[in-house]
Design an enzyme around this catalytic site. Structure first.
Site, PDB file in Angstrom:
ATOM      1  N   ASP A 148      61.278  46.584  48.313  1.00 16.23           N
ATOM      2  CA  ASP A 148      62.326  46.718  49.325  1.00 16.23           C
ATOM      3  C   ASP A 148      63.178  45.453  49.375  1.00 16.23           C
ATOM      4  OD1 ASP A 148      63.555  47.515  52.040  1.00 16.23           O
ATOM      5  OD2 ASP A 148      62.093  49.123  51.710  1.00 16.23           O
TER       6      ASP A 148
ATOM      7  N   HIS B 261      65.612  45.912  56.431  1.00 13.69           N
ATOM      8  CA  HIS B 261      64.977  47.179  56.092  1.00 13.69           C
ATOM      9  C   HIS B 261      63.519  46.985  55.674  1.00 13.69           C
ATOM     10  CE1 HIS B 261      64.196  50.835  53.637  1.00 13.69           C
ATOM     11  NE2 HIS B 261      65.012  51.423  54.480  1.00 13.69           N
TER      12      HIS B 261
ATOM     13  N   ASN C 101      68.133  61.554  52.529  1.00 10.99           N
ATOM     14  CA  ASN C 101      68.729  61.898  53.821  1.00 10.99           C
ATOM     15  C   ASN C 101      69.972  62.769  53.663  1.00 10.99           C
ATOM     16  OD1 ASN C 101      66.811  60.089  54.938  1.00 10.99           O
ATOM     17  ND2 ASN C 101      68.192  58.377  54.595  1.00 10.99           N
TER      18      ASN C 101
ATOM     19  N   SER D 290      63.100  56.853  54.835  1.00 11.56           N
ATOM     20  CA  SER D 290      62.449  55.555  54.608  1.00 11.56           C
ATOM     21  C   SER D 290      61.365  55.310  55.649  1.00 11.56           C
ATOM     22  CB  SER D 290      63.471  54.420  54.715  1.00 11.56           C
ATOM     23  OG  SER D 290      64.172  54.231  53.532  1.00 11.56           O
TER      24      SER D 290
END
Length: 397
Positions: free
Chosen positions: A131, A164, A255, A318
């Site tokens: 990430d 994130h 998404n 996520s």
């Protein structure tokens, strides 16, 4: 192959000053890769541009940034396959409130994580989170974070400059106690693998190196809360090798609101593909859904750790993926040695059923449900579907 000619060609065509493309170079045999990498070290002083080339032992490939290479020439002259190095993005649909109080997030309660803590807290399960890095100073993550790697700047630690990765780490394994936030598996160990920049962008080659690091450092789980629309053979090969090494790979489905869709790498048969649910227990409006999804988990208005010792709510598959990684950590601490295939079957068998029709059309009479950590550890639940799930032995679609 004439290794000297090949390396001279790479030196001449690698453009380090302009964005002329990035390539992943794969060889016809492991022996050819070994010969090339040995010669590469010898020739770097003679050919200075070769310093820009990275290697992936797991994939057996060279990763060439900004190379003005001709794939046809490489294939016909040297027998080397050149794959365009495509961009990859983290999968958060949106960020909401910036400043929130601590406490037990609704998603942790929803999947029954706290009910499972009397049996397992994920003790010593190693999770590679590929990430944006992690905030090592966050009070709820100080005992949860372990050694990682910064693939963008190898001389620096994997500090998060986006947020994130910190959010994902918090959901998986925050351990703030009564004065802070608790994640799904508070005694698991997060190993941040920083492959994404401050904008949340990376390339396939960065992901390949991240998986390579996770295999070399014997992670139990790899969390991949990102996705791309196009298929990458290099990424598929690398994910398959991680799977064959016994590592559970958990990936966000995307998404895009698609009724039968999933991003790569979630679409590969060697991953656990995760969709998102909301507080009402139904599939979140933004989430992909359908037969390409293996399991759903809370992904709407999910509160977790954020930069600056704070918290933030975020939407996205996520966020759902991090719940599943945490639940698997609880299971592996209780039942070490379970294979990735066994874990996927157990996840699906013990899932909490979604409301009738919520999952849309499915190829199986047992559509995927919502993860339940408490049921997962007990091992009960529905009979595992015999068909319709992604099969690691087959080809991805």
């Amino acid at each position: 192959m004439d290794e000297s000619s090949f390396l001279r060609y790479l030196n001449e065509t690698t453009n380090t000053s302009g964005p002329n493309g990035r390539y992943i170079l794969r060889f016809s045999s492991p022996g050819q890769y070994i010969k090339i990498t040995a010669r590469l070290q010898e020739e770097q002083e003679r050919y200075p541009n070769l310093d820009q080339i990275r290697i992936s032992p797991l994939l057996g490939a060279l990763l060439c940034p900004q190379g003005a290479l001709d794939p046809k020439t490489l294939r016909e002259r040297f027998g080397v396959i050149a794959e365009k190095d495509e961009p990859v993005d983290i999968l958060a649909a949106s960020a909401l409130d910036k400043d929130l109080s601590s406490g037990l997030p609704w998603g942790i309660r929803r999947i029954g994580a706290s009910e499972a803590w009397s049996v397992s807290t994920g003790h010593q399960i190693r999770i590679g989170v590929i990430d944006t890095g992690a905030d090592f100073s966050h009070p709820d993550l100080r005992s949860s974070l372990s050694r990682g790697v910064n693939l963008l700047n190898p001389m620096s630690p994997p500090h998060d400059d986006n947020g994130h990765g910190t959010h994902i780490a918090g959901t998986i394994a925050a351990s703030g106690g009564s004065k802070g936030m608790m994640g799904v598996a508070p005694r698991a160990l997060i190993h941040p693998v920083k492959a994404f920049d401050h904008n949340g962008s990376a390339y396939v080659s960065d992901i390949v190196l991240g998986i390579d690091w996770c295999v070399q450092n014997r992670m139990h789980i790899i969390n991949m809360s990102f996705g791309m629309k196009s298929k990458s053979q290099a990424l598929l090969n690398t994910v398959r090798k991680a799977y064959n090494a016994g590592i559970v790979v958990v990936a966000s489905s995307g998404n895009d609101k698609k009724s039968n869709g999933a991003d790569y790498p979630a679409r590969y048969p060697y991953t656990i593909s995760v969709g998102a649910t909301g507080r009402d227990g139904r599939i979140a409006p933004f989430s992909n859904r359908g037969s390409r999804i293996d399991i759903y988990a809370p992904g709407e208005k999910v509160k977790s750790c954020w930069l600056g010792n704070g918290y933030k709510e975020m939407n996205g598959t996520s966020m759902a993926t991090s719940h599943v990684s945490g639940a698997i950590a609880l299971l592996l601490a209780q039942r070490p040695g379970l294979s990735p295939a066994e874990i996927k079957r157990r996840l699906r068998r013990t899932a909490r059923p979604l409301p009738a029709g919520a999952a849309g059309k499915s190829k199986t009479s047992h559509p995927p449900g919502e993860v339940s950590a408490s049921r997962l550890l007990r091992g009960g639940g529905r009979k595992a579907p015999a068909a319709g799930a992604k099969k690691p032995a087959g080809k991805s679609s």
